[in-house]
Design an enzyme around this catalytic site. Sequence first.
Site, short mmCIF file in Angstrom:
data_model
loop_
_atom_site.label_atom_id
_atom_site.label_comp_id
_atom_site.label_asym_id
_atom_site.label_seq_id
_atom_site.Cartn_x
_atom_site.Cartn_y
_atom_site.Cartn_z
N PHE A 103 -7.55 2.80 -0.36
CA PHE A 103 -7.57 3.20 -1.76
C PHE A 103 -8.47 2.21 -2.53
O PHE A 103 -8.35 1.00 -2.35
CB PHE A 103 -6.15 3.19 -2.34
N ASP A 140 -0.06 -2.34 1.85
CA ASP A 140 0.08 -1.53 0.65
C ASP A 140 0.92 -0.32 1.05
O ASP A 140 0.50 0.49 1.91
CB ASP A 140 -1.32 -1.11 0.16
N TYR A 199 5.61 5.41 -8.51
CA TYR A 199 5.49 6.70 -9.21
C TYR A 199 5.21 7.86 -8.25
O TYR A 199 5.07 8.98 -8.70
CB TYR A 199 4.43 6.65 -10.30
N LYS A 200 5.09 7.57 -6.94
CA LYS A 200 4.85 8.66 -5.99
C LYS A 200 6.20 9.12 -5.43
O LYS A 200 6.95 9.79 -6.12
CB LYS A 200 3.90 8.19 -4.89
N ARG A 255 -5.56 17.85 -0.33
CA ARG A 255 -4.46 16.98 0.08
C ARG A 255 -3.13 17.57 -0.37
O ARG A 255 -3.00 17.98 -1.53
CB ARG A 255 -4.71 15.68 -0.66
C1 PLP Z 1 -2.76 3.06 -1.67
C2 PLP Z 1 -2.79 2.93 -3.15
N1 PLP Z 1 -2.86 1.70 -3.71
C3 PLP Z 1 -2.89 1.53 -5.07
C4 PLP Z 1 -2.85 2.64 -5.90
C5 PLP Z 1 -2.90 2.54 -7.40
O1 PLP Z 1 -2.73 1.30 -7.96
P1 PLP Z 1 -2.12 1.19 -9.46
O2 PLP Z 1 -0.65 1.46 -9.33
O3 PLP Z 1 -2.47 -0.17 -9.88
O4 PLP Z 1 -2.78 2.24 -10.29
C6 PLP Z 1 -2.77 3.92 -5.35
C7 PLP Z 1 -2.73 5.09 -6.26
O5 PLP Z 1 -2.72 6.22 -5.90
C8 PLP Z 1 -2.75 4.06 -3.96
O6 PLP Z 1 -2.70 5.28 -3.40
#
Ligand code: PLP
Length: 420
Positions: A130, A199, A224-225, A379
């Site tokens: 990401f 992550d 938030y997912k 997706r």
């Molecule tokens: C793997 C991953 N890392 C980080 C983020 C986003 O980071 P943030 O919460 O700082 O917007 C996402 C967002 O979809 C993500 O999929």
Amino acid sequence: VTDRSDAARLDEVSPLGHTRERFVVPEGVVYLDGNSLGALPVRVAERLGQVVAEEWGEGLIRSWNALPSGAGRWMELSRRVAARIAPLVGADADDVHVGDSTSVSLFKTMVAAARLRPDRRVLVVEPSTFPTDGYVASGVADLLGLELRWCDPADPLAAVDDDVALLSLTHVDFRTGAMYDLPAVTAGAQARRALVQWDLCHSAGAVPVDLAASGADLAVGCTYKYLNGGPGSPAFTWVSPRLQAEARQPITGWMGHASPFAMARDYEPAAGIRHWASGTPPVLALSALDCALEVFADLTMAQVRQASLSLTDLFIRLLDERLPDLDIVTPREHERRGSQVSFRHAQAYGVVQALIARGVIGDFRQIGDDDSSSSGIARFGFAPLYVRHVDVYDAVEHLEAVLAGEEYADPAYSTRNAVT
Ligand SMILES: Cc1ncc(COP(=O)(O)O)c(C=O)c1O
């Protein structure tokens, strides 16, 4: 599964057949984007209303120390949320901090990791991760005078030598849904004395992760997912208890001070994970997240995984049967698959938009730098607490119609929305 009633029978025997009623899912919508923004748990709206009217409106500043209801206080909220997230990722609550964005959490953990290995000059990130992970790593490398090294996603350990301070990977790839073997990669990098960070944005609440047992060093993840905390809800950070006495995060704000209200001139880190806090906790967002996480209280991640694999298996099987030419990029092996299924298509953006017009919500992610092209990945995320097998069946029926009728070619889809 040859017709919709077969899919309905799978829902009847699913270990999560009863959890959809805990969510607001709009009528006529098949929601396959919980890997981007989770659905709204039913109880959150009322809880937020109460927090605003009673805790803020009536309690005012007193709510930091004692809520009008007598149940807790705002100062404890982030610890409470940490205690709800911890069992979902195989962690102890005392090792989890909640409160910043994922990007800020990545900054804190990457700087801390580099400082834990002062004799090493390299941060390793994979190029298809990401983007924020790569951007933050590059910012940290710049700030600390380190080298950012891109690894081969298929063999990240090949990039880990004696100069690597940190290997930072996303457990489940946001485009393909491919999942790393977290314990094996962790052990491989640690054998070379590198630290390992995961992550977990696309893992937490969707696939079992056992951070403590895997011996990993650091982890971050959004809420938030699959954790349904709402748009922009705060991320979590996990720091192995092995490292906490030594690890120092760089945003040394007053909330991570040993005694914030002593108003001392000099910074003195709080003991343990409390040191990872920086500023005032986002009370409204944490309250929504606290309430949202209640939906997991009586579930095990094994149940969630069983339901998730059943959904993604069904989706892949129906695509194979009905649309055999589709280029599915998600691994078919269970141990390499997260909770989403993606395929490449020359008109992927149009395919996703045409599906949304039919009430089937997925999303589009670009590959490469040509953002004028509609080629990329379509997706579909399967949040097993509210997605049913009949939704999978319906989504495939709509997809067949979109492709057969070339609905993706509608000129209305030639310009992309800001969020795809
Ligand atoms: C793997 C991953 N890392 C980080 C983020 C986003 O980071 P943030 O919460 O700082 O917007 C996402 C967002 O979809 C993500 O999929």
